[in-house]
Design a protein around this motif. Sequence first.
Motif, PDB file in Angstrom:
ATOM      1  N   LEU A  30       0.824  -1.179  -0.001  1.00  0.00           N
ATOM      2  CA  LEU A  30      -0.100   0.015  -0.142  1.00  0.00           C
ATOM      3  C   LEU A  30       0.957   1.149   0.031  1.00  0.00           C
ATOM      4  CD1 LEU A  30      -2.718  -1.098   2.600  1.00  0.00           C
ATOM      5  CD2 LEU A  30      -2.735  -1.061   0.185  1.00  0.00           C
ATOM      6  N   GLY A  31       2.049   1.289   0.509  1.00  0.00           N
ATOM      7  CA  GLY A  31       2.805   2.442   0.692  1.00  0.00           C
ATOM      8  C   GLY A  31       3.642   2.504   1.991  1.00  0.00           C
ATOM      9  N   LYS A  32       4.006   3.661   2.586  1.00  0.00           N
ATOM     10  CA  LYS A  32       4.898   3.679   3.747  1.00  0.00           C
ATOM     11  C   LYS A  32       3.918   4.724   4.767  1.00  0.00           C
ATOM     12  CE  LYS A  32       9.507   3.039   1.682  1.00  0.00           C
ATOM     13  NZ  LYS A  32       9.681   1.764   2.210  1.00  0.00           N
ATOM     14  N   VAL A  33       4.432   4.358   6.042  1.00  0.00           N
ATOM     15  CA  VAL A  33       3.855   5.044   7.178  1.00  0.00           C
ATOM     16  C   VAL A  33       4.473   6.442   7.041  1.00  0.00           C
ATOM     17  CG1 VAL A  33       3.537   5.526   9.621  1.00  0.00           C
ATOM     18  CG2 VAL A  33       3.273   3.149   8.526  1.00  0.00           C
ATOM     19  N   LYS A  34       3.940   7.469   6.811  1.00  0.00           N
ATOM     20  CA  LYS A  34       4.692   8.844   6.878  1.00  0.00           C
ATOM     21  C   LYS A  34       4.372   9.865   8.215  1.00  0.00           C
ATOM     22  CE  LYS A  34       1.884  12.123   4.324  1.00  0.00           C
ATOM     23  NZ  LYS A  34       1.637  13.020   3.303  1.00  0.00           N
ATOM     24  N   GLU A  35       3.410   9.496   8.823  1.00  0.00           N
ATOM     25  CA  GLU A  35       2.957  10.322   9.861  1.00  0.00           C
ATOM     26  C   GLU A  35       1.949   9.554  10.951  1.00  0.00           C
ATOM     27  OE1 GLU A  35       0.754  14.570  10.661  1.00  0.00           O
ATOM     28  OE2 GLU A  35       0.853  13.834   8.434  1.00  0.00           O
ATOM     29  N   ILE A  36       1.941   9.932  12.070  1.00  0.00           N
ATOM     30  CA  ILE A  36       1.206   9.485  13.192  1.00  0.00           C
ATOM     31  C   ILE A  36       0.483  10.200  13.977  1.00  0.00           C
ATOM     32  CG2 ILE A  36       0.773   7.782  15.326  1.00  0.00           C
ATOM     33  CD1 ILE A  36       3.443   6.337  14.453  1.00  0.00           C
ATOM     34  N   ILE A  37      -0.995  10.350  13.816  1.00  0.00           N
ATOM     35  CA  ILE A  37      -1.940  11.283  14.278  1.00  0.00           C
ATOM     36  C   ILE A  37      -2.552  10.777  15.675  1.00  0.00           C
ATOM     37  CG2 ILE A  37      -3.902  12.743  13.846  1.00  0.00           C
ATOM     38  CD1 ILE A  37      -3.334  12.399  10.775  1.00  0.00           C
ATOM     39  N   GLU A  38      -2.257  11.560  16.858  1.00  0.00           N
ATOM     40  CA  GLU A  38      -3.018  11.159  17.818  1.00  0.00           C
ATOM     41  C   GLU A  38      -4.577  11.894  17.967  1.00  0.00           C
ATOM     42  OE1 GLU A  38      -0.704  11.635  21.597  1.00  0.00           O
ATOM     43  OE2 GLU A  38       1.096  12.158  20.508  1.00  0.00           O
ATOM     44  N   THR A  39      -5.417  10.714  18.115  1.00  0.00           N
ATOM     45  CA  THR A  39      -6.813  11.368  18.102  1.00  0.00           C
ATOM     46  C   THR A  39      -7.395  11.157  19.518  1.00  0.00           C
ATOM     47  OG1 THR A  39      -7.559   9.267  17.647  1.00  0.00           O
ATOM     48  CG2 THR A  39      -7.077  10.400  15.655  1.00  0.00           C
ATOM     49  N   GLY A  40      -6.895  10.599  20.494  1.00  0.00           N
ATOM     50  CA  GLY A  40      -7.397  10.223  21.594  1.00  0.00           C
ATOM     51  C   GLY A  40      -7.758   8.881  21.833  1.00  0.00           C
ATOM     52  N   ALA A  41      -8.586   8.353  21.026  1.00  0.00           N
ATOM     53  CA  ALA A  41      -9.530   6.968  21.429  1.00  0.00           C
ATOM     54  C   ALA A  41      -8.105   6.198  20.739  1.00  0.00           C
ATOM     55  CB  ALA A  41     -10.529   6.915  20.352  1.00  0.00           C
ATOM     56  N   ASN A  42      -7.692   6.340  19.517  1.00  0.00           N
ATOM     57  CA  ASN A  42      -6.349   5.509  19.054  1.00  0.00           C
ATOM     58  C   ASN A  42      -5.737   6.439  18.035  1.00  0.00           C
ATOM     59  OD1 ASN A  42      -9.119   4.614  17.673  1.00  0.00           O
ATOM     60  ND2 ASN A  42      -7.465   4.774  16.304  1.00  0.00           N
ATOM     61  N   ASP A  43      -4.445   6.054  17.825  1.00  0.00           N
ATOM     62  CA  ASP A  43      -3.446   6.618  16.864  1.00  0.00           C
ATOM     63  C   ASP A  43      -4.037   6.245  15.521  1.00  0.00           C
ATOM     64  OD1 ASP A  43      -2.067   7.463  18.932  1.00  0.00           O
ATOM     65  OD2 ASP A  43      -0.482   6.250  18.668  1.00  0.00           O
ATOM     66  N   VAL A  44      -3.943   7.241  14.595  1.00  0.00           N
ATOM     67  CA  VAL A  44      -4.159   7.051  13.338  1.00  0.00           C
ATOM     68  C   VAL A  44      -2.829   6.968  12.421  1.00  0.00           C
ATOM     69  CG1 VAL A  44      -5.475   7.926  11.058  1.00  0.00           C
ATOM     70  CG2 VAL A  44      -6.681   7.926  13.297  1.00  0.00           C
ATOM     71  N   TRP A  45      -2.557   6.220  11.595  1.00  0.00           N
ATOM     72  CA  TRP A  45      -1.346   6.172  10.652  1.00  0.00           C
ATOM     73  C   TRP A  45      -1.546   6.805   9.399  1.00  0.00           C
ATOM     74  CZ3 TRP A  45       1.187   0.681  12.060  1.00  0.00           C
ATOM     75  CH2 TRP A  45       1.504   0.595  13.601  1.00  0.00           C
ATOM     76  N   VAL A  46      -0.750   7.642   8.928  1.00  0.00           N
ATOM     77  CA  VAL A  46      -1.070   8.240   7.561  1.00  0.00           C
ATOM     78  C   VAL A  46      -0.127   7.317   6.685  1.00  0.00           C
ATOM     79  CG1 VAL A  46      -0.937  10.176   6.160  1.00  0.00           C
ATOM     80  CG2 VAL A  46      -1.638  10.262   8.504  1.00  0.00           C
ATOM     81  N   ILE A  47      -0.651   6.684   5.645  1.00  0.00           N
ATOM     82  CA  ILE A  47      -0.012   6.090   4.864  1.00  0.00           C
ATOM     83  C   ILE A  47       0.412   6.764   3.462  1.00  0.00           C
ATOM     84  CG2 ILE A  47       0.515   3.715   3.623  1.00  0.00           C
ATOM     85  CD1 ILE A  47      -0.052   3.584   6.645  1.00  0.00           C
ATOM     86  N   GLN A  48       1.456   6.911   2.978  1.00  0.00           N
ATOM     87  CA  GLN A  48       1.741   7.499   1.498  1.00  0.00           C
ATOM     88  C   GLN A  48       1.621   6.444   0.634  1.00  0.00           C
ATOM     89  OE1 GLN A  48       5.445   9.715   1.501  1.00  0.00           O
ATOM     90  NE2 GLN A  48       4.524  11.019  -0.415  1.00  0.00           N
TER      91      GLN A  48
END
Length: 173
Positions: free
Chosen positions: A118-136
Amino acid sequence: MSEWYKVGKIVNTHGVRGEIRVISSTDFAEERYAVGTELMIRHEGKKEEVKVVVRHHRKHKNFDLLQFENYHSINEVELFKGATLYVSEEELSELGEGEFYYHEIIGCSVVTEQDEELGKVKEIIETGANDVWVIQRSGPGKDILIPYIEECVKEIDVEQKLVRIHLMEGLIE
């Protein structure tokens, strides 16, 4: 020589007593900015570095406010605006089984259970409930947002820099 890992970006000063406003990119802000922790400040593209020791830390809105030892006025910290904060490898503590630092995940290749890349993890966003990984994505298309939950992230191999996920319905447009 030890490795240095990015923990935040200095976006502004705060008040007149030498506090700086930081947008954190670290997973353990309370630990990273604990009183007595040594950090390094570096402006991107410049060789000069300034090592500082945290004197005070507090949260304010979406920012971490830091004050460093021997920096007592806005005039002394003004030059840090726009710089990046780093923490030394020695300041990192051991994590438990199944726990990872952001820098271990960012840059990992992401594949489905069927080995579709799919791609590579470029960033991690903290949302409170769980982290969200941004895949480029590897190919064309928008970034993919993957929730870091057990139902989705099936395997993480930081040695191989590989993450295997279950592609839940609706994750990719």
